[in-house]
Design an enzyme around this catalytic site. Structure first.
Site: not given
Length: 313
Positions: A237-238
């Site tokens: 995700h990040d």
């Protein structure tokens, strides 16, 4: 080529730590501002300091807010472990916080510098409070890159993604701020999955950063297998929120109006993305977010691999 100047607002968390690694190689990080999220603030601050220590990054860490604007704090130990960085054997921490006032750090840094971008990979509490305290920074910022939300599904509820769900009131402040926003939601991040084959390629780099990342990802992917997919792989995700800043050509964006739902019994924390394709908008809300819809995952992994290899022992 000049590196983009960023403040990384995060809640480490495995993928936040990998986002910090990417940013350490590809950005000029002015500061890291932990927030309560994946684990409580004391642990996200500790994890930010440990990560900068392992990577030998000379970056100040300013602790942020320990609870959401309205709701009680909620965390994600079921994915990240009780410490937030389950998996690796971590060294004793040698570093200390630069301050416990992330909000003032964000405001002062943005006001004092041009072309600063906020990369927000946790709940948006710190960012919202900075925008409330200093509304002028919304236009001063070069942009805010957000990992959060999504166009069509959630991960803590069927409709809500964790970072938005953890503090939807803060998310609404940010989405309504008028700042230039880019959103990397679950619809995007689930296109960049990582599993045993990629972890083996990372471990083969054979430096301290590679072993740190590989050990984290072993834990992370096994946690995803238990919680969601029944196979050891998970979405990165990040790191997407960093690559949106450093390599926007890897992504496909569309201008959308995005609202944050606060009251729905089943939809609190949902990012409501207007997909209607309206031509005339006199009676509706104009686009306020550049939503990312596609990523070149193969190229993204190559950039991550290259970044890990840059951290020589």
């Amino acid at each position: 080529m000049t590196k983009p100047r960023i403040i990384l607002d995060c809640d480490p968390g495995h993928d936040d730590a990998i986002a910090l690694l990417l940013a350490g190689h590809r950005c000029d990080i002015l500061g890291v501002t932990p927030v309560s999220g994946n684990v409580p603030l004391e642990l996200t601050s500790h994890n930010a300091l440990i990560t900068t220590q392992i990577l030998d990054l000379d970056v100040p860490v300013h602790a942020g807010v320990e609870r959401p604007l309205v709701a009680k704090a909620r965390h994600a130990e079921f994915i990240h472990g009780e410490t937030g960085l389950g998996g690796p054997t971590l060294p004793e921490r040698q570093r200390e916080l630069a301050s416990a006032d992330a909000v003032s750090f964000i405001v002062d840094t943005v006001r004092a510098n041009d072309d600063v971008r906020l990369v927000a990979t946790g709940p948006l509490t710190n960012v919202a409070l900075a925008l409330r305290q200093a509304p002028d920074i919304a236009q001063k910022l070069a942009g805010i890159s957000i990992m959060g939300g999504g166009t069509n599904f959630g991960n803590v509820t069927p409709s809500a993604e964790f970072n938005i769900w953890a503090d939807p009131e803060a998310a609404r402040v940010v989405f309504e701020s008028g700042a230039t926003l880019r959103m990397c939601g679950l619809n995007l991040t689930h296109q960049w999955m990582i599993g045993p084959e990629q972890i083996a390629q990372i471990r083969d780099i054979d430096n301290a950063a590679a072993h740190f990342v590989a050990d984290m990802l072993d834990f992370y992917c096994n946690a995803y297998a238990e919680a969601f997919f029944a196979k050891p792989e998970g979405p990165l995700h990040d790191p997407c929120a960093v690559l949106v800043v450093t390599h926007p050509e890897l992504f496909e964006f569309r201008e959308r109006h995005v609202a944050v739902e606060l009251r729905g019994e089943y939809t609190r924390g949902m990012t409501v993305v207007d997909e209607r394709g309206l031509v005339r908008r006199e009676r509706t809300d104009p686009p306020n977010v550049q939503v990312a819809y596609a990523i070149d995952a193969e190229r993204a992994f190559a950039l991550l691999h290259e970044s890990i290899a840059s951290y020589t022992d």
